[in-house]
Design a protein around this motif. Structure first.
Motif, PDB file in Angstrom:
ATOM      1  N   VAL A   1      48.139  13.795  52.928  1.00  0.00           N
ATOM      2  CA  VAL A   1      47.763  13.978  51.673  1.00  0.00           C
ATOM      3  C   VAL A   1      48.580  15.115  51.293  1.00  0.00           C
ATOM      4  O   VAL A   1      49.486  15.732  52.009  1.00  0.00           O
ATOM      5  N   LYS A   2      48.781  15.605  49.777  1.00  0.00           N
ATOM      6  CA  LYS A   2      49.405  16.453  49.236  1.00  0.00           C
ATOM      7  C   LYS A   2      49.041  17.866  49.739  1.00  0.00           C
ATOM      8  O   LYS A   2      49.918  18.747  49.824  1.00  0.00           O
ATOM      9  N   ASP A   3      47.792  18.237  49.896  1.00  0.00           N
ATOM     10  CA  ASP A   3      47.212  19.436  50.065  1.00  0.00           C
ATOM     11  C   ASP A   3      45.982  19.288  51.149  1.00  0.00           C
ATOM     12  O   ASP A   3      44.940  19.016  50.544  1.00  0.00           O
ATOM     13  N   VAL A   4      46.261  19.650  52.349  1.00  0.00           N
ATOM     14  CA  VAL A   4      45.239  19.577  53.324  1.00  0.00           C
ATOM     15  C   VAL A   4      43.992  20.370  53.074  1.00  0.00           C
ATOM     16  O   VAL A   4      42.829  19.904  53.293  1.00  0.00           O
TER      17      VAL A   4
ATOM     18  N   GLU B   1      34.604  17.292  61.278  1.00  0.00           N
ATOM     19  CA  GLU B   1      33.513  16.882  62.267  1.00  0.00           C
ATOM     20  C   GLU B   1      32.972  15.561  61.821  1.00  0.00           C
ATOM     21  O   GLU B   1      32.521  15.232  61.071  1.00  0.00           O
ATOM     22  N   THR B   2      33.180  14.529  62.662  1.00  0.00           N
ATOM     23  CA  THR B   2      32.719  13.181  62.263  1.00  0.00           C
ATOM     24  C   THR B   2      32.256  12.358  63.178  1.00  0.00           C
ATOM     25  O   THR B   2      31.662  11.139  63.321  1.00  0.00           O
ATOM     26  N   GLY B   3      31.832  12.963  64.547  1.00  0.00           N
ATOM     27  CA  GLY B   3      31.201  12.326  65.661  1.00  0.00           C
ATOM     28  C   GLY B   3      32.324  11.964  66.511  1.00  0.00           C
ATOM     29  O   GLY B   3      33.231  12.741  66.886  1.00  0.00           O
ATOM     30  N   GLY B   4      32.464  10.636  67.186  1.00  0.00           N
ATOM     31  CA  GLY B   4      33.182  10.374  68.163  1.00  0.00           C
ATOM     32  C   GLY B   4      34.595  10.059  67.930  1.00  0.00           C
ATOM     33  O   GLY B   4      35.547  10.134  68.526  1.00  0.00           O
ATOM     34  N   THR B   5      34.976   9.728  66.666  1.00  0.00           N
ATOM     35  CA  THR B   5      36.275   9.592  66.139  1.00  0.00           C
ATOM     36  C   THR B   5      36.481  10.542  65.158  1.00  0.00           C
ATOM     37  O   THR B   5      35.855  10.786  64.231  1.00  0.00           O
ATOM     38  N   THR B   6      37.679  11.214  65.234  1.00  0.00           N
ATOM     39  CA  THR B   6      38.266  12.254  64.399  1.00  0.00           C
ATOM     40  C   THR B   6      39.033  11.842  63.214  1.00  0.00           C
ATOM     41  O   THR B   6      39.719  10.738  63.267  1.00  0.00           O
ATOM     42  N   LEU B   7      38.348  12.348  62.105  1.00  0.00           N
ATOM     43  CA  LEU B   7      38.988  12.043  60.930  1.00  0.00           C
ATOM     44  C   LEU B   7      40.151  13.407  60.702  1.00  0.00           C
ATOM     45  O   LEU B   7      39.397  14.582  60.297  1.00  0.00           O
ATOM     46  N   ALA B   8      41.229  13.222  60.499  1.00  0.00           N
ATOM     47  CA  ALA B   8      42.117  14.243  60.292  1.00  0.00           C
ATOM     48  C   ALA B   8      43.152  14.114  59.130  1.00  0.00           C
ATOM     49  O   ALA B   8      43.163  13.150  58.553  1.00  0.00           O
ATOM     50  N   PHE B   9      43.699  15.148  58.493  1.00  0.00           N
ATOM     51  CA  PHE B   9      44.506  15.268  57.556  1.00  0.00           C
ATOM     52  C   PHE B   9      45.842  16.131  57.921  1.00  0.00           C
ATOM     53  O   PHE B   9      45.722  16.961  58.674  1.00  0.00           O
ATOM     54  N   ALA B  10      46.847  15.565  57.479  1.00  0.00           N
ATOM     55  CA  ALA B  10      48.243  16.160  57.787  1.00  0.00           C
ATOM     56  C   ALA B  10      48.961  16.093  56.257  1.00  0.00           C
ATOM     57  O   ALA B  10      49.031  15.296  55.594  1.00  0.00           O
ATOM     58  N   SER B  11      49.770  17.188  56.276  1.00  0.00           N
ATOM     59  CA  SER B  11      50.474  17.087  54.825  1.00  0.00           C
ATOM     60  C   SER B  11      51.462  16.008  54.872  1.00  0.00           C
ATOM     61  O   SER B  11      52.070  15.472  55.729  1.00  0.00           O
ATOM     62  N   ASN B  12      51.902  15.767  53.534  1.00  0.00           N
ATOM     63  CA  ASN B  12      52.970  14.783  53.563  1.00  0.00           C
ATOM     64  C   ASN B  12      54.285  15.362  54.015  1.00  0.00           C
ATOM     65  O   ASN B  12      55.152  14.516  54.594  1.00  0.00           O
ATOM     66  N   GLU B  13      54.482  16.670  53.982  1.00  0.00           N
ATOM     67  CA  GLU B  13      55.618  17.426  54.495  1.00  0.00           C
ATOM     68  C   GLU B  13      55.803  16.918  56.119  1.00  0.00           C
ATOM     69  O   GLU B  13      56.654  16.927  56.602  1.00  0.00           O
TER      70      GLU B  13
ATOM     71  N   ALA C   1      54.203  14.796  57.671  1.00  0.00           N
ATOM     72  CA  ALA C   1      54.441  13.316  57.727  1.00  0.00           C
ATOM     73  C   ALA C   1      56.072  12.986  57.707  1.00  0.00           C
ATOM     74  O   ALA C   1      56.524  12.187  58.350  1.00  0.00           O
ATOM     75  N   LYS C   2      56.435  13.457  56.741  1.00  0.00           N
ATOM     76  CA  LYS C   2      57.983  13.252  56.646  1.00  0.00           C
ATOM     77  C   LYS C   2      58.822  13.764  57.602  1.00  0.00           C
ATOM     78  O   LYS C   2      59.653  13.075  58.064  1.00  0.00           O
ATOM     79  N   SER C   3      58.416  14.579  58.598  1.00  0.00           N
ATOM     80  CA  SER C   3      58.873  15.439  59.841  1.00  0.00           C
ATOM     81  C   SER C   3      58.627  14.401  60.941  1.00  0.00           C
ATOM     82  O   SER C   3      59.613  14.214  61.669  1.00  0.00           O
ATOM     83  N   ASN C   4      57.766  13.766  60.777  1.00  0.00           N
ATOM     84  CA  ASN C   4      57.205  12.620  61.921  1.00  0.00           C
ATOM     85  C   ASN C   4      57.935  11.427  61.659  1.00  0.00           C
ATOM     86  O   ASN C   4      58.151  10.638  62.526  1.00  0.00           O
TER      87      ASN C   4
ATOM     88  N   PHE D   1      58.121   7.166  54.204  1.00  0.00           N
ATOM     89  CA  PHE D   1      56.514   6.442  54.077  1.00  0.00           C
ATOM     90  C   PHE D   1      56.218   6.373  52.604  1.00  0.00           C
ATOM     91  O   PHE D   1      56.623   7.288  51.765  1.00  0.00           O
ATOM     92  N   GLN D   2      55.268   5.534  52.211  1.00  0.00           N
ATOM     93  CA  GLN D   2      54.674   5.600  50.978  1.00  0.00           C
ATOM     94  C   GLN D   2      53.515   6.779  50.781  1.00  0.00           C
ATOM     95  O   GLN D   2      52.423   6.479  51.644  1.00  0.00           O
ATOM     96  N   GLU D   3      53.600   7.669  49.836  1.00  0.00           N
ATOM     97  CA  GLU D   3      52.744   8.537  49.854  1.00  0.00           C
ATOM     98  C   GLU D   3      51.509   8.001  49.110  1.00  0.00           C
ATOM     99  O   GLU D   3      51.738   7.188  48.332  1.00  0.00           O
ATOM    100  N   ASN D   4      50.442   8.559  49.438  1.00  0.00           N
ATOM    101  CA  ASN D   4      49.045   8.143  48.773  1.00  0.00           C
ATOM    102  C   ASN D   4      49.246   8.883  47.498  1.00  0.00           C
ATOM    103  O   ASN D   4      49.491  10.101  47.204  1.00  0.00           O
ATOM    104  N   SER D   5      48.621   8.167  46.497  1.00  0.00           N
ATOM    105  CA  SER D   5      48.562   8.584  45.057  1.00  0.00           C
ATOM    106  C   SER D   5      47.602   7.936  44.009  1.00  0.00           C
ATOM    107  O   SER D   5      47.624   6.760  44.249  1.00  0.00           O
TER     108      SER D   5
END
Length: 128
Positions: A10-13, A41-53, A55-58, A63-67
């Motif tokens: 995402v653009k802004d975590v 907090e979502t239960g058994g499977t985690t929902l996480a956010f990482a910045s586009n920045e 992601a670019k380092s990983n 990659f195609q940024e979401n928009s």
């Protein structure tokens, strides 16, 4: 193998965490001091956010940024609820953009689709 988590780039975590709290009633579990990564907090499977920045380092080849300016990626995040109408209304009030109003599928499940602030497709559905 066990499915453990989904990370949305995402653009802004911090903004995404606030949106998912308001639109879907989730609670923040963790946010790194850099504000580049957070988990809900979502239960058994985690929902996480990482910045586009981050992601670019990983992903050095890109990659195609979401928009919201583009069609949604071929993936969705799904939430189950007992009250589709109320959940859809809450999502819209939280800033989600409606893609498809609630509709009963041939298998009996009611499903609606919205997009989040970054254009990520989110399904709001009844239990099966």
């Amino acid at each position: 193998m066990k499915f453990s988590y989904t990370i949305l780039y995402v653009k802004d975590v911090v903004q995404s965490v606030a949106f998912y709290e308001k639109a879907f009633g989730l609670k923040q579990q963790f946010i790194h001091e850099s504000e580049q990564y957070a988990e809900m907090e979502t239960g058994g499977t985690t929902l996480a956010f990482a910045s586009n920045e981050l992601a670019k380092s990983n992903l050095p080849q890109g990659f195609q940024e979401n928009s919201l300016l583009n069609l949604p990626a071929g993936i969705e995040v799904g939430f189950l609820t007992d009250d589709i109408v109320a959940a859809l209304s809450r999502a819209i009030e939280g800033g989600a953009v409606v893609v498809a109003d609630a509709k009963v599928k041939p298998w009996g499940q009611t499903v609606a689709y919205v997009r989040d602030l970054d254009g990520i497709l989110v399904e709001i559905a009844s239990s099966m």
